[in-house]
Design an enzyme around this catalytic site. Structure first.
Site, PDB file in Angstrom:
ATOM      1  N   TYR A 158       0.820  -1.214   0.000  1.00 19.30           N
ATOM      2  CA  TYR A 158       0.000   0.000   0.000  1.00 19.30           C
ATOM      3  C   TYR A 158       0.858   1.270   0.000  1.00 19.30           C
ATOM      4  O   TYR A 158       0.437   2.290  -0.542  1.00 19.30           O
ATOM      5  CB  TYR A 158      -1.015  -0.025   1.149  1.00 19.30           C
ATOM      6  CG  TYR A 158      -2.147  -0.985   0.841  1.00 19.30           C
ATOM      7  CD1 TYR A 158      -3.031  -0.714  -0.200  1.00 19.30           C
ATOM      8  CD2 TYR A 158      -2.301  -2.179   1.538  1.00 19.30           C
ATOM      9  CE1 TYR A 158      -4.042  -1.599  -0.526  1.00 19.30           C
ATOM     10  CE2 TYR A 158      -3.315  -3.074   1.223  1.00 19.30           C
ATOM     11  CZ  TYR A 158      -4.180  -2.777   0.187  1.00 19.30           C
ATOM     12  OH  TYR A 158      -5.179  -3.660  -0.140  1.00 19.30           O
TER      13      TYR A 158
ATOM     14  N   HIS B  10     -14.486   1.344  -0.038  1.00 18.21           N
ATOM     15  CA  HIS B  10     -13.345   0.457   0.267  1.00 18.21           C
ATOM     16  C   HIS B  10     -12.207   1.204   0.971  1.00 18.21           C
ATOM     17  O   HIS B  10     -11.100   0.683   1.071  1.00 18.21           O
ATOM     18  CB  HIS B  10     -12.811  -0.204  -1.009  1.00 18.21           C
ATOM     19  CG  HIS B  10     -13.720  -1.289  -1.532  1.00 18.21           C
ATOM     20  ND1 HIS B  10     -13.585  -1.863  -2.768  1.00 18.21           N
ATOM     21  CD2 HIS B  10     -14.785  -1.911  -0.966  1.00 18.21           C
ATOM     22  CE1 HIS B  10     -14.519  -2.786  -2.952  1.00 18.21           C
ATOM     23  NE2 HIS B  10     -15.271  -2.830  -1.876  1.00 18.21           N
TER      24      HIS B  10
ATOM     25  N   VAL C 117      -9.740   3.531  -3.986  1.00 14.27           N
ATOM     26  CA  VAL C 117      -9.141   4.062  -2.761  1.00 14.27           C
ATOM     27  C   VAL C 117      -8.138   5.172  -3.094  1.00 14.27           C
ATOM     28  O   VAL C 117      -7.418   5.638  -2.228  1.00 14.27           O
ATOM     29  CB  VAL C 117      -8.463   2.936  -1.946  1.00 14.27           C
ATOM     30  CG1 VAL C 117      -9.487   1.925  -1.464  1.00 14.27           C
ATOM     31  CG2 VAL C 117      -7.368   2.228  -2.767  1.00 14.27           C
TER      32      VAL C 117
HETATM   33  P1  OAD Z   1     -11.195  -4.641 -11.743  1.00  8.10           P
HETATM   34  O1  OAD Z   1      -9.741  -4.603 -12.038  1.00  8.10           O
HETATM   35  O2  OAD Z   1     -11.784  -5.927 -11.275  1.00  8.10           O
HETATM   36  O3  OAD Z   1     -12.023  -4.175 -13.020  1.00  8.10           O
HETATM   37  C1  OAD Z   1     -11.704  -3.010 -13.715  1.00  8.10           C
HETATM   38  C2  OAD Z   1     -12.660  -2.883 -14.877  1.00  8.10           C
HETATM   39  O4  OAD Z   1     -12.412  -1.652 -15.519  1.00  8.10           O
HETATM   40  C3  OAD Z   1     -12.534  -3.983 -15.928  1.00  8.10           C
HETATM   41  O5  OAD Z   1     -13.815  -4.501 -16.211  1.00  8.10           O
HETATM   42  C4  OAD Z   1     -11.975  -3.252 -17.162  1.00  8.10           C
HETATM   43  O6  OAD Z   1     -12.499  -3.753 -18.389  1.00  8.10           O
HETATM   44  C5  OAD Z   1     -12.432  -1.845 -16.924  1.00  8.10           C
HETATM   45  N1  OAD Z   1     -11.567  -0.812 -17.495  1.00  8.10           N
HETATM   46  C6  OAD Z   1     -10.225  -0.816 -17.634  1.00  8.10           C
HETATM   47  N2  OAD Z   1      -9.809   0.347 -18.169  1.00  8.10           N
HETATM   48  C7  OAD Z   1     -10.916   1.115 -18.367  1.00  8.10           C
HETATM   49  C8  OAD Z   1     -11.153   2.417 -18.882  1.00  8.10           C
HETATM   50  N3  OAD Z   1     -10.165   3.203 -19.300  1.00  8.10           N
HETATM   51  N4  OAD Z   1     -12.441   2.859 -18.925  1.00  8.10           N
HETATM   52  C9  OAD Z   1     -13.459   2.076 -18.498  1.00  8.10           C
HETATM   53  N5  OAD Z   1     -13.301   0.839 -18.023  1.00  8.10           N
HETATM   54  C10 OAD Z   1     -12.050   0.365 -17.942  1.00  8.10           C
HETATM   55  O7  OAD Z   1     -11.469  -3.463 -10.679  1.00  8.10           O
HETATM   56  P2  OAD Z   1     -12.746  -3.236  -9.732  1.00  8.10           P
HETATM   57  O8  OAD Z   1     -13.975  -3.755 -10.360  1.00  8.10           O
HETATM   58  O9  OAD Z   1     -12.702  -1.818  -9.311  1.00  8.10           O
HETATM   59  O10 OAD Z   1     -11.024  -4.127  -3.643  1.00  8.10           O
HETATM   60  O11 OAD Z   1     -12.363  -4.142  -8.504  1.00  8.10           O
HETATM   61  C11 OAD Z   1     -13.189  -4.146  -7.380  1.00  8.10           C
HETATM   62  C12 OAD Z   1     -12.377  -4.339  -6.130  1.00  8.10           C
HETATM   63  O12 OAD Z   1     -11.510  -5.465  -6.288  1.00  8.10           O
HETATM   64  C13 OAD Z   1     -11.414  -3.219  -5.812  1.00  8.10           C
HETATM   65  O13 OAD Z   1     -12.020  -2.135  -5.146  1.00  8.10           O
HETATM   66  C14 OAD Z   1     -10.408  -3.888  -4.921  1.00  8.10           C
HETATM   67  C15 OAD Z   1     -10.223  -5.166  -5.722  1.00  8.10           C
HETATM   68  O14 OAD Z   1      -9.776  -6.263  -5.021  1.00  8.10           O
HETATM   69  C16 OAD Z   1     -10.287  -4.021  -2.517  1.00  8.10           C
HETATM   70  O15 OAD Z   1      -9.083  -3.827  -2.514  1.00  8.10           O
HETATM   71  C17 OAD Z   1     -11.086  -4.185  -1.261  1.00  8.10           C
END
Ligand code: OAD
Length: 240
Positions: free
Chosen positions: A62, A115, A99
């Site tokens: 982190y 988160h 975050v």
């Molecule tokens: P992910 O990495 O799981 O998903 C990111 C999404 O963003 C994917 O579906 C990509 O296709 C999309 N993406 C990438 N670049 C993009 C762009 N320029 N414009 C639009 N979309 C784009 O991330 P999260 O869904 O945020 O939790 O993950 C959820 C949680 O999992 C996070 O908050 C974290 C992680 O473990 C904790 O740390 C508690």
């Protein structure tokens, strides 16, 4: 940019964002190719057990991400959401899984960081909260300036309950539109918000680079980068 929808100032709108919205600010997502969980094991970094077993390793991860933030700034996707808040005022709520604090830097005020926030930490004993720039980050496990016990990053770890869930659920069941941007739809409970909002009567709109896992609950889906699509969509949504 084609969209079937126009937003009125009286519409109640909530937005859920994930790591994709910050990708164009140079921050890595989690599950994309070359994402953070490709080079790090979730169970060694992002769980309560990991912090209890090896707090140095968790802090190391982190701290690195915190230092990367100093080079990152909000992108046009973040600013489009600030503009949407300015238009809707109290009818707007932004819920983020991120975050990185970039929504606040873009100026959003009606913001729930479910988160946690990478810029903050708290003491595992006395609970005192500190901004990371106000504590000594040199020790491998930074210590509380008040009681000298260990500090931990203010990040919700897997196995913990996200912040403000009760408030979020109240928002979700009273919406005209629910927008979901830059999230893979794979981490619960956030992945379930679409279904809850839709069942509560909201029209749902998605903006994402890839199709998310919960695509079936999205009424209108826009595939692409949020930093490009959101400013263009906003123009249409706010057209008279
Ligand atoms: P992910 O990495 O799981 O998903 C990111 C999404 O963003 C994917 O579906 C990509 O296709 C999309 N993406 C990438 N670049 C993009 C762009 N320029 N414009 C639009 N979309 C784009 O991330 P999260 O869904 O945020 O939790 O993950 C959820 C949680 O999992 C996070 O908050 C974290 C992680 O473990 C904790 O740390 C508690």
């Amino acid at each position: 940019m084609q969209t079937a929808f126009r937003f009125k100032r009286s519409d109640k709108i909530a937005v859920l964002t994930g790591a994709g919205v910050s990708a164009e600010s140079g921050l890595k997502t989690f599950r994309d190719h070359d994402g953070l969980w490709e080079s790090h094991k979730v169970e060694e970094i992002a769980t309560l057990e990991a912090f209890q077993k090896n707090p140095e390793k968790v802090w190391c991860f982190y701290k690195q991400r915190y230092y990367q933030l100093s080079d990152a700034s909000a992108n046009p996707g973040h600013f489009a959401l600030k503009e949407l808040e300015d238009y809707l005022q109290d009818n707007f709520n932004l819920i983020t899984q991120n975050v990185d604090g970039l929504h606040a830097r873009a100026g959003n005020k009606r913001l729930i960081e479910m988160h946690g926030n990478l810029n903050k930490c708290f003491c595992i004993k006395c609970g005192a909260e500190f901004a990371l720039d106000k504590i000594d980050l040199d020790p491998s496990i930074p210590k509380c300036p008040e009681c000298n016990d260990y500090l931990r990053p203010d990040i919700v770890l897997f196995g913990e309950i996200p912040y403000k869930l009760e408030t979020i659920f109240k928002i979700l069941v009273n919406l005209d539109f629910f927008l979901v941007i830059g999230t893979s739809g794979s981490v619960y409970p956030a992945a379930q918000f679409l279904q809850i909002a839709k069942t509560g009567g909201a029209t749902t709109i998605g903006v994402n680079l890839e199709k998310p896992n919960n695509l079936r609950f999205i009424d209108e889906f826009h595939q692409g980068q949020s930093g490009i699509l959101l400013p263009a969509l906003l123009k249409e949504w706010l057209k008279k």
